[in-house]
Design an enzyme around this catalytic site. Structure first.
Site, PDB file in Angstrom:
ATOM      1  N   LYS A   1      -2.482   4.514   6.941  1.00  0.00           N
ATOM      2  CA  LYS A   1      -2.567   5.084   5.589  1.00  0.00           C
ATOM      3  C   LYS A   1      -4.002   5.432   5.199  1.00  0.00           C
ATOM      4  CE  LYS A   1       1.133   2.339   3.388  1.00  0.00           C
ATOM      5  NZ  LYS A   1       1.334   1.274   2.358  1.00  0.00           N
TER       6      LYS A   1
ATOM      7  N   HIS B   1      10.319   0.329  -6.763  1.00  0.00           N
ATOM      8  CA  HIS B   1       9.919   0.082  -5.377  1.00  0.00           C
ATOM      9  C   HIS B   1      11.001  -0.767  -4.707  1.00  0.00           C
ATOM     10  CE1 HIS B   1       6.277  -1.095  -2.607  1.00  0.00           C
ATOM     11  NE2 HIS B   1       7.286  -0.579  -1.942  1.00  0.00           N
TER      12      HIS B   1
END
Length: 333
Positions: A104, A257
């Site tokens: 990431k 989430h």
């Protein structure tokens, strides 16, 4: 304690990005598994809430071509990145697949964007959150995590029953020194791509021993000097529903989430712990309603147009001074 991050790694704080600056959302995808469904769902969710900004998908080389084409057909901007691995170490990650998440860090190299909102592929957006892209520059915005699940059993917080979501319930013992700094969940955050920050991230990673929560621990260490908490409506970690229900107003939540065990909507069976709750069933159905809505499939006329014309919400005008530690959420209404 991790290496000291030089202040030069961060942009100067306190300024607002120009309205004409290029901005966007970004997510991450690796492998040939079913997480691609999460990205498709996220792309459709952003369209449903009429976001003015594109979704960039940072993919590793092992993502198959058919998945890349599927993402492009849903209007995503697909950018291949090379994997990043932490220094060799004997650490056991909380989840084995966490090791790939260091990749990431490549998104800080997306310098064509002045500011981005990162979203994990198991996240869905249920209200327009474009205003987060107009927050003051120079800070890293994210939602504080919860330490109450067993995945945290390695931590000092878990061992004494301390959680930053309710710091007065079990106070931090004086004999353990100062309480740990605020710790965010890295499934959603607002950041500014920067070559300087990117290069410093990679250099710091090379000299930082890996820890159980992989890139999340690393990002918390790195961005601690400029971290600003934002309300949990921007990243509802599902464990909050049973660990800290007093902190959750579900009708106001804008971003969910699906990170609890068994909660991925495309794998949901309801068999795992807490997955038979009515609020979980409702949120899983809510995700599928977006995913299955063919009217939300990308059409050529949906192309992101004229970011320069996007008007700044009045929310920004009422922001507190950058020195404050908390950015209030606008009404979800």
């Amino acid at each position: 304690m991790g290496p000291v991050v030089p202040v030069e790694a961060f942009r100067s704080a306190g300024k607002i990005s120009a309205l004409g600056a290029k901005k966007g959302y970004v997510t991450f995808l690796a492998g040939n598994g079913d997480y691609v469904k999460g990205v498709v769902g996220l792309a459709k969710g952003l369209r449903k809430v009429k976001s003015a900004y594109p979704l960039v998908v940072a993919i590793l080389p092992d993502v198959p071509e058919e998945h890349r084409e599927l993402l492009r057909s849903q209007g995503c901007i697909v950018k291949e990145i090379e994997p990043i691995y932490p220094p060799a170490n004997q650490i056991q990650f909380a989840m084995a697949y966490y090791v790939i998440n260091y990749s990431k860090l490549r998104i800080w190299n997306f310098e064509e964007y002045s500011k981005m909102v990162y979203l994990d592929a198991d996240i869905q957006v249920y209200e327009n959150i474009d205003h987060l892209l107009d927050t003051p520059d120079g800070y890293f915005y994210a939602v504080m995590d919860c330490f109450c699940e067993k995945t945290w059993s390695h931590s000092r917080q878990f061992s004494i029953g301390y959680c930053q979501q309710c710091p007065n319930k079990v106070t931090w013992p004086a004999q353990m020194g100062s309480p740990p700094p605020l710790y965010f969940n890295a499934g959603m955050f607002v950041f500014e791509p920067s070559k300087t920050t990117y290069q410093t991230l990679l250099h710091t990673l090379r000299i930082t021993p890996p820890t159980p929560f992989a890139e999340q621990d690393f990002l918390n260490m790195f961005f601690e000097p400029i971290y600003k908490p934002i309300p949990l409506v921007y990243n509802l970690v599902l464990a909050m529903l049973w660990r800290h229900p007093e902190n959750v107003e579900l009708e106001k939540v804008q971003v969910v989430h699906y990170c609890a065990a068994g909660s991925k909507p495309w794998r949901y069976t309801g068999q795992e712990a807490n997955m038979d709750r009515e609020d979980i069933k409702m949120l899983v159905k809510k995700w599928w309603d977006v995913y299955n809505d063919e009217s939300l499939d990308f059409k050529a006329e949906d192309s992101i147009a004229g970011e320069e014309t996007f008007s700044m919400p009045s929310f920004i005008a009422s922001l507190p001074e950058p020195a404050v530690s908390y950015i209030p959420a606008p009404s979800a209404a």
